[in-house]
Design an enzyme around this catalytic site. Structure first.
Site, PDB file in Angstrom:
ATOM      1  N   GLN A   1      -9.865  -4.033  -3.711  1.00  0.00           N
ATOM      2  CA  GLN A   1     -11.177  -3.536  -3.311  1.00  0.00           C
ATOM      3  C   GLN A   1     -12.209  -3.836  -4.398  1.00  0.00           C
ATOM      4  O   GLN A   1     -13.304  -4.337  -4.115  1.00  0.00           O
ATOM      5  CB  GLN A   1     -11.098  -2.019  -3.062  1.00  0.00           C
TER       6      GLN A   1
ATOM      7  N   ARG B   1     -13.305  -8.731   1.014  1.00  0.00           N
ATOM      8  CA  ARG B   1     -11.894  -8.420   0.777  1.00  0.00           C
ATOM      9  C   ARG B   1     -11.063  -9.672   1.044  1.00  0.00           C
ATOM     10  O   ARG B   1     -10.194 -10.035   0.262  1.00  0.00           O
ATOM     11  CB  ARG B   1     -11.416  -7.282   1.701  1.00  0.00           C
TER      12      ARG B   1
ATOM     13  N   CYS C   1     -16.393   1.327   0.305  1.00  0.00           N
ATOM     14  CA  CYS C   1     -15.192   0.528   0.576  1.00  0.00           C
ATOM     15  C   CYS C   1     -14.769   0.618   2.046  1.00  0.00           C
ATOM     16  O   CYS C   1     -14.057  -0.256   2.527  1.00  0.00           O
ATOM     17  CB  CYS C   1     -14.054   0.973  -0.328  1.00  0.00           C
TER      18      CYS C   1
ATOM     19  N   ARG D   1       0.883  -1.183   0.000  1.00  0.00           N
ATOM     20  CA  ARG D   1       0.000   0.000   0.000  1.00  0.00           C
ATOM     21  C   ARG D   1       0.911   1.220   0.000  1.00  0.00           C
ATOM     22  O   ARG D   1       1.639   1.458   0.974  1.00  0.00           O
ATOM     23  CB  ARG D   1      -0.901  -0.009   1.237  1.00  0.00           C
TER      24      ARG D   1
ATOM     25  N   ASP E   1     -17.253   6.633  -1.644  1.00  0.00           N
ATOM     26  CA  ASP E   1     -15.976   6.548  -0.926  1.00  0.00           C
ATOM     27  C   ASP E   1     -15.738   7.929  -0.309  1.00  0.00           C
ATOM     28  O   ASP E   1     -16.404   8.904  -0.694  1.00  0.00           O
ATOM     29  CB  ASP E   1     -14.857   6.182  -1.933  1.00  0.00           C
TER      30      ASP E   1
ATOM     31  N   HIS F   1      -7.104   0.650  -6.629  1.00  0.00           N
ATOM     32  CA  HIS F   1      -7.326  -0.202  -5.460  1.00  0.00           C
ATOM     33  C   HIS F   1      -7.959  -1.510  -5.970  1.00  0.00           C
ATOM     34  O   HIS F   1      -9.128  -1.780  -5.739  1.00  0.00           O
ATOM     35  CB  HIS F   1      -8.250   0.513  -4.467  1.00  0.00           C
TER      36      HIS F   1
HETATM   37  N1   CP Z   1     -11.145  -0.382   2.137  1.00  0.00           N
HETATM   38  C1   CP Z   1      -9.885  -0.387   2.609  1.00  0.00           C
HETATM   39  O1   CP Z   1      -8.928  -0.535   1.857  1.00  0.00           O
HETATM   40  O2   CP Z   1      -9.783  -0.251   3.952  1.00  0.00           O
HETATM   41  P1   CP Z   1      -8.418   0.000   4.754  1.00  0.00           P
HETATM   42  O3   CP Z   1      -7.919   1.364   4.339  1.00  0.00           O
HETATM   43  O4   CP Z   1      -8.820  -0.035   6.191  1.00  0.00           O
HETATM   44  O5   CP Z   1      -7.441  -1.062   4.414  1.00  0.00           O
HETATM   45  N1  NVA Z   2      -9.919   6.552  -1.605  1.00  0.00           N
HETATM   46  C1  NVA Z   2      -9.594   6.144  -0.273  1.00  0.00           C
HETATM   47  C2  NVA Z   2      -9.818   4.668  -0.122  1.00  0.00           C
HETATM   48  C3  NVA Z   2      -9.565   4.139   1.261  1.00  0.00           C
HETATM   49  C4  NVA Z   2      -9.731   2.642   1.336  1.00  0.00           C
HETATM   50  C5  NVA Z   2      -8.155   6.500   0.033  1.00  0.00           C
HETATM   51  O1  NVA Z   2      -7.297   6.364  -0.843  1.00  0.00           O
HETATM   52  O2  NVA Z   2      -7.882   6.937   1.160  1.00  0.00           O
END
Ligand code: CP
Ligand code: NVA
Length: 303
Positions: free
Chosen positions: A134, A290, A262, A104, A222, A131
Site C-alpha cells: 500500500q 497498487r 487506502c 495477507r 484509513d 502494509h
Molecule cells: N487497500 C487494500 O489493501 O484494500 P483491500 O483490503 O481491498 O485489499
Molecule cells: N488498516 C486497515 C487497512 C485495510 C486495507 C486494515 O487492516 O483493515
C-alpha cells in the site's frame, strides 16, 4: 533490488524503494500503451489470504497475468494457515510449487515465519503491523501528483495502524516528513517511529487533526477499525470521533494537497464522501497504483 522479500519497508533500502517506483512508472506507461510483457511467463504466485480483500487480490492477480504469469488464490478457508498445518510447512510446500508467495495475515510473525522458511520471495499483503505494498502505491501516487518527495509533508489522520506504519517507513526512506493526528492511546508503534527517526526522518505525533493538517501536502486516512479489531469497534468509534478528513480539514492543508485513502472507506467516519470526491482526491489513482507498484515488486523479486 537487493531485498529478497517484501515483509516490511523497514527491511528495504531507499535505493530499492526508488527502483521499485521507477520500474512501476515504466510498467504503468507501458501498460497504458498496450505493451505486452512475458517477464514472469511460466511463473506462479501463491496468494494466501486470512482476511478479505478487493484491491490486494485483484491487483496482484491482474498484475501477475499482465506480466505473463499466473496467480493462485488461497482464501481463508482453503489452507487454514496455522490451523490445519504449520506456517513453516506451508512455506516449504508452496515453495515447491510456486515462484513467489503473497500473504495477507493477522500476525506480523506469520509473514516473518513464511519468509524465514520459504525458498521463494514472500510479499506481505498486509498484517497487523505493516502494509508495505500500500505504501509503495501511495508513494507512487504522491510522486505523480507532486513530481518530488523532498520537502513534502504527509499528514495521516487516524489510527497508528499497519497503513500508518508502512507510510512512516516509506516517507522516511524517500525523504518526506510524516505527521499523524490520532486519539491518545492510538499512536503508531514506538519502534517503527524510532526506526524512521534513526534515519533522520521527521515523524511528528499530535492529537489534533488541524495541527497535523496545517501546511500538509498530502492528507491521508484509513478506517478507524481495522480487520480483526471488530470487537473494539464501539470504543474505537467513540475515540476517533472528529478524526475525519472533511472539507474544513482540507482547507487547513496546503493548496493542492493530495487526499489519500487506502480504501475500503467508511464514509462519514474517517472521511466524508465529499472530501473523497473533491478535486484533490487521488484515492482511485492510489488503488490503480497498487497494481503498478506490485507489478514492479513481482518483476524485481521473481524474474
Ligand atoms: N487497500 C487494500 O489493501 O484494500 P483491500 O483490503 O481491498 O485489499
Ligand atoms: N488498516 C486497515 C487497512 C485495510 C486495507 C486494515 O487492516 O483493515
Amino acid at each position: 533490488m537487493k531485498a529478497r522479500h517484501l515483509v516490511s519497508l523497514r527491511d528495504v533500502s531507499s535505493e530499492d524503494i526508488l527502483e521499485i517506483l521507477d520500474v512501476a512508472r515504466h510498467l504503468k506507461l507501458e501498460h497504458r500503451a498496450g505493451v505486452r510483457h512475458a517477464q514472469l511467463a511460466g511463473k506462479t504466485l501463491a496468494m494466501v489470504f486470512q482476511k478479505p480483500s478487493l484491491r490486494t487480490r485483484v491487483s496482484f492477480e491482474a498484475g501477475m497475468w499482465q506480466l505473463g504469469g499466473h496467480a493462485i488464490y488461497l482464501g481463508p478457508s482453503d489452507i487454514k494457515l496455522g490451523e490445519r498445518e504449520t506456517t513453516e510447512d506451508i512455506a516449504l510446500n508452496l515453495s515447491r510449487f510456486c515462484d513467489g508467495i503473497m500473504a495477507r495475515v493477522f500476525k506480523h510473525e506469520t509473514v516473518v515465519e513464511l519468509a524465514k522458511h520459504a525458498t521463494v520471495p514472500v510479499i506481505n499483503g498486509l498484517c497487523d503491523m505493516d502494509h508495505p505494498c500500500q505504501a509503495l502505491a501511495d508513494l507512487l501516487t504522491v510522486w505523480e501528483k507532486k513530481r518530488r518527495f523532498d520537502g513534502l509533508t504527509l499528514a495521516f489522520i487516524g489510527d497508528g495502524n499497519n497503513v500508518a506504519h508502512s507510510l512512516i517507513d516509506g516517507c522516511a526512506k524517500v525523504g518526506m516528513s510524516f505527521r499523524i493526528a490520532c486519539p491518545s492511546g492510538y499512536e503508531p508503534n514506538a519502534d517503527v517511529v524510532a526506526a524512521a527517526r534513526a534515519l533522520g526522518a521527521s515523524v511528528e505525533i499530535t492529537h489534533d487533526p488541524h495541527e497535523a493538517a496545517r501546511g500538509a501536502d498530502a492528507l491521508y486516512t484509513d478506517v478507524w477499525v481495522s480487520m480483526g479489531q471488530e470487537s473494539d469497534a464501539k470504543s474505537k468509534q467513540n475515540a476517533f470521533r472528529g478524526f475525519t478528513i472533511d472539507s474544513k480539514l482540507v482547507e487547513v492543508a496546503n493548496k493542492g494537497a493530495v487526499i489519500l485513502h487506502c480504501l475500503p472507506a467508511h464514509y462519514g467516519e474517517e472521511i466524508t464522501y465529499e472530501a473523497s470526491r473533491s478535486p484533490g482526491s487521488a484515492i482511485f489513482d492510489q488503488a490503480e497504483n497498487r497494481m503498478h507498484a506490485q507489478k514492479a515488486v513481482l518483476a524485481l523479486l521473481m524474474s
